[in-house]
Motif scaffolding. Structure first.
Motif, PDB file in Angstrom:
ATOM      1  N   SER A 181       0.901  -1.257  -0.107  1.00 66.34           N
ATOM      2  CA  SER A 181      -0.020  -0.031  -0.172  1.00 66.34           C
ATOM      3  C   SER A 181       0.863   1.232   0.003  1.00 66.34           C
ATOM      4  O   SER A 181       1.669   1.297   0.641  1.00 66.34           O
ATOM      5  CB  SER A 181      -0.943   0.097   1.174  1.00 66.34           C
ATOM      6  OG  SER A 181      -1.886  -1.124   1.226  1.00 66.34           O
ATOM      7  N   GLY A 183       1.123   5.479   0.046  1.00 70.33           N
ATOM      8  CA  GLY A 183       0.441   6.797   0.534  1.00 70.33           C
ATOM      9  C   GLY A 183       1.034   7.268   1.863  1.00 70.33           C
ATOM     10  O   GLY A 183       0.894   6.810   2.833  1.00 70.33           O
ATOM     11  N   SER A 200      -5.672   2.842   6.453  1.00 72.55           N
ATOM     12  CA  SER A 200      -5.144   1.986   5.507  1.00 72.55           C
ATOM     13  C   SER A 200      -6.299   0.793   5.676  1.00 72.55           C
ATOM     14  O   SER A 200      -6.050  -0.059   6.579  1.00 72.55           O
ATOM     15  CB  SER A 200      -3.683   1.717   5.524  1.00 72.55           C
ATOM     16  OG  SER A 200      -3.575   0.779   4.565  1.00 72.55           O
ATOM     17  N   ASN A 202      -7.263  -0.635   2.383  1.00 71.32           N
ATOM     18  CA  ASN A 202      -7.112  -1.582   1.228  1.00 71.32           C
ATOM     19  C   ASN A 202      -6.434  -2.848   1.685  1.00 71.32           C
ATOM     20  O   ASN A 202      -6.667  -4.076   0.969  1.00 71.32           O
ATOM     21  CB  ASN A 202      -6.546  -0.688   0.159  1.00 71.32           C
ATOM     22  CG  ASN A 202      -7.605   0.351  -0.434  1.00 71.32           C
ATOM     23  OD1 ASN A 202      -8.945   0.485   0.172  1.00 71.32           O
ATOM     24  ND2 ASN A 202      -7.199   1.181  -1.207  1.00 71.32           N
ATOM     25  N   ASP A 225       5.327   7.867  -0.159  1.00 71.18           N
ATOM     26  CA  ASP A 225       5.217   8.482  -1.438  1.00 71.18           C
ATOM     27  C   ASP A 225       6.386   9.051  -1.914  1.00 71.18           C
ATOM     28  O   ASP A 225       6.895  10.215  -1.983  1.00 71.18           O
ATOM     29  CB  ASP A 225       4.121   9.638  -1.606  1.00 71.18           C
ATOM     30  CG  ASP A 225       2.609   9.096  -1.409  1.00 71.18           C
ATOM     31  OD1 ASP A 225       2.454   7.709  -2.109  1.00 71.18           O
ATOM     32  OD2 ASP A 225       1.799   9.573  -1.066  1.00 71.18           O
ATOM     33  N   SER A 247      -1.471  -1.003  -3.976  1.00 70.02           N
ATOM     34  CA  SER A 247      -2.882  -0.253  -3.684  1.00 70.02           C
ATOM     35  C   SER A 247      -2.510   1.213  -3.633  1.00 70.02           C
ATOM     36  O   SER A 247      -1.704   1.554  -2.993  1.00 70.02           O
ATOM     37  CB  SER A 247      -3.436  -0.408  -2.273  1.00 70.02           C
ATOM     38  OG  SER A 247      -4.705   0.246  -2.172  1.00 70.02           O
ATOM     39  N   GLY A 248      -2.914   2.013  -4.722  1.00 69.71           N
ATOM     40  CA  GLY A 248      -2.739   3.317  -4.791  1.00 69.71           C
ATOM     41  C   GLY A 248      -1.476   3.794  -5.617  1.00 69.71           C
ATOM     42  O   GLY A 248      -0.687   2.974  -6.047  1.00 69.71           O
ATOM     43  N   ASP A 256       2.367   9.845  -7.601  1.00 67.62           N
ATOM     44  CA  ASP A 256       1.966   8.439  -8.009  1.00 67.62           C
ATOM     45  C   ASP A 256       3.328   7.816  -8.853  1.00 67.62           C
ATOM     46  O   ASP A 256       3.589   8.172  -9.888  1.00 67.62           O
ATOM     47  CB  ASP A 256       0.837   8.424  -9.314  1.00 67.62           C
ATOM     48  CG  ASP A 256      -0.477   8.948  -8.300  1.00 67.62           C
ATOM     49  OD1 ASP A 256      -0.580   8.276  -7.382  1.00 67.62           O
ATOM     50  OD2 ASP A 256      -1.160   9.907  -8.989  1.00 67.62           O
ATOM     51  N   GLY A 297      -6.348   3.513  -5.404  1.00 71.18           N
ATOM     52  CA  GLY A 297      -6.239   3.800  -4.097  1.00 71.18           C
ATOM     53  C   GLY A 297      -7.413   3.842  -3.516  1.00 71.18           C
ATOM     54  O   GLY A 297      -7.874   3.756  -2.166  1.00 71.18           O
ATOM     55  N   ASN A 298      -8.507   4.373  -3.963  1.00 73.48           N
ATOM     56  CA  ASN A 298      -9.913   4.474  -3.426  1.00 73.48           C
ATOM     57  C   ASN A 298     -10.631   3.346  -2.839  1.00 73.48           C
ATOM     58  O   ASN A 298     -10.086   2.353  -3.660  1.00 73.48           O
ATOM     59  CB  ASN A 298     -10.805   5.092  -4.560  1.00 73.48           C
ATOM     60  CG  ASN A 298     -10.655   6.787  -4.622  1.00 73.48           C
ATOM     61  OD1 ASN A 298     -10.442   7.368  -3.649  1.00 73.48           O
ATOM     62  ND2 ASN A 298     -11.093   7.409  -5.815  1.00 73.48           N
ATOM     63  N   SER A 302     -10.732  -0.134  -5.128  1.00 73.13           N
ATOM     64  CA  SER A 302      -9.914  -1.001  -5.050  1.00 73.13           C
ATOM     65  C   SER A 302     -10.474  -2.480  -5.039  1.00 73.13           C
ATOM     66  O   SER A 302     -10.088  -3.427  -5.472  1.00 73.13           O
ATOM     67  CB  SER A 302      -9.071  -0.837  -3.777  1.00 73.13           C
ATOM     68  OG  SER A 302      -8.020  -1.970  -3.508  1.00 73.13           O
ATOM     69  N   SER A 370     -15.166   6.533  -2.503  1.00 76.87           N
ATOM     70  CA  SER A 370     -14.555   6.413  -1.395  1.00 76.87           C
ATOM     71  C   SER A 370     -15.383   6.141  -0.289  1.00 76.87           C
ATOM     72  O   SER A 370     -15.271   6.032   0.919  1.00 76.87           O
ATOM     73  CB  SER A 370     -14.260   7.875  -1.058  1.00 76.87           C
ATOM     74  OG  SER A 370     -15.200   8.934  -1.006  1.00 76.87           O
TER      75      SER A 370
END
Length: 402
Positions: A181, A183, A200, A202, A225, A247-248, A256, A297-298, A302, A370
């Motif tokens: 993941s 972010g 988190s 996801n 990131d 994820s993301g 990104d 990432g949403n 996901s 979301s």
């Protein structure tokens, strides 16, 4: 890179995946949910002998036709057969599942029998030849092919395999799924949140999805990131993975870095950006036999993309024959829908039955990717093809149950 239709993206993904060749032996008690690696033949005949289907008396059908009194000469119970032979004018007390004695060919149930003095019985009921007897091999015989490779084993299959004479089963090794993941805004579940941070979710949701689909999931935690951190995390994930799931970080923003990190680790990107809603920033790549699926990432994006891509990918890796099949069902709309654009849409919905028995799918008014509570409350996803016209309530649609 332009938007790719879902069907083409999934076809490319499945074409790049290979069936895992490693086969493990799983005891019956731990084989539930595993994928059978090869066809399974019966090692024995079931039942191995002619058995009574009822409690009663084993007799000769001809004696019943003649009427009269029968003398009881013994008993046959489950696990304790009668060792002699039933002759003319004789009967053997028998219980459900017990072997039918030699010489008898019919069972008359105990409710149709009158007990007499001196160990005799009488009856006015005439039963046909073979009544209430399960013949040897009526279920299956030695050498019968009863379970096929690629099927996911459940309690029914496990019970059958036991009756077939198997104490353990050949199963595919579970794919190792490493989940990364990304972010700066993410914090682990249960941790104290800093300013502008969110939990988190996801990684745990995707891990649960992967496990339910037959994989073994490993959550590698949250990656900050940055290009270097993302590249290093993916390199670590590759060390023991069959499949890396990110994820993301799959979109086009300044923060990104997943696509660049995959390329830096030698992955060839088969597609990026798929014409679906939710889930447009979706990518897939491969490096030899190692695969990577980059999910949005949403949270809802996901999970929807996990259902549409991660599940069929794991099914393909496990050798399941229905890898590309997403189990669509017909339904009718419970509310009108506006015209759709160029992206195929998957809308969260509740299911109910109409007075006429129709399956009615009513989409939630809000479909924001979301909002997880509506994903958890949904019974199904309504599938809206690209460029669908406006549709009234009651119109036919297709759904995927959740």
């Amino acid at each position: 890179m332009s938007l790719m239709p879902l069907s083409e993206a999934r076809q490319r993904m499945l074409a790049a995946a290979s069936v895992l060749t490693e086969i493990e032996t799983a005891p019956l008690g731990s084989s539930g949910g595993r994928t059978l690696a090869s066809d399974l033949l019966a090692l024995r005949t079931q039942p191995p002998f002619a058995a009574s289907a009822m409690d009663g008396y084993a007799v000769r059908a001809g004696d019943l036709a003649a009427g009269g009194i029968l003398r009881v000469v013994g008993e046959s119970a489950a696990g304790h057969p009668f060792g002699g032979t039933v002759g003319s004018g004789q009967a053997v007390r028998i219980f459900t599942g017990a072997p039918v004695p030699t010489g008898s060919d019919t069972v008359i149930i105990q409710e149709n029998v009158t007990k007499l003095d001196g160990g005799c019985i009488s009856t006015n009921v005439i039963e046909p030849f073979g009544r209430h007897i399960r013949g040897a091999g009526v279920d299956f015989q030695t050498g019968d092919l009863l379970l096929t490779g690629g099927m996911v084993l459940d309690s029914r299959h496990i019970g059958l395999a036991a009756s077939m004479g198997h104490a353990a089963l050949p199963v595919r090794r579970k794919p190792r799924v490493m989940i990364v993941s990304t972010g700066d805004e993410l914090a682990e579940p249960g941790a104290s949140l800093g300013e502008a941070q969110i939990v988190s979710s996801n990684s745990v949701a995707l891990a649960a999805l992967a496990e339910a689909a037959g994989g073994t999931a490993f959550d590698l935690g949250i990656v900050k990131d940055s290009r270097d951190a993302t590249s290093e995390a993916i390199a670590r994930a590759c060390e023991n993975a069959d499949l890396v799931v990110t994820s993301g970080g799959a979109s086009v923003g300044d923060h990104d870095f997943v696509q660049d990190a995959l390329k830096a680790n030698g992955f060839d990107i088969a597609f990026w950006k798929v014409a679906i809603r939710p889930g447009k920033p979706l990518m897939f790549g491969s490096k030899g036999g190692l695969l990577c699926l980059g999910l949005p990432g949403n949270p809802v994006s996901s999970q929807v993309c996990g259902l549409l891509f991660l599940k069929p990918l794991l099914r393909k890796m496990l050798g399941q024959p229905d890898a590309a099949y997403d189990r669509r069902e017909p339904a009718v709309l419970g509310a009108p829908l506006a015209a759709n654009d160029i992206r195929e849409e998957y809308m969260r919905a509740k299911l109910a039955r109409s007075a006429d028995g129709d399956l009615v799918a009513t989409p939630f008014v809000t479909q924001d990717s979301s909002i997880q509570r509506l994903m958890a409350a949904a019974d199904a996803l309504i599938i809206r093809p690209a460029l669908s016209p406006a549709m009234p309530a009651g119109a036919k649609c297709e759904i995927i149950r959740l």
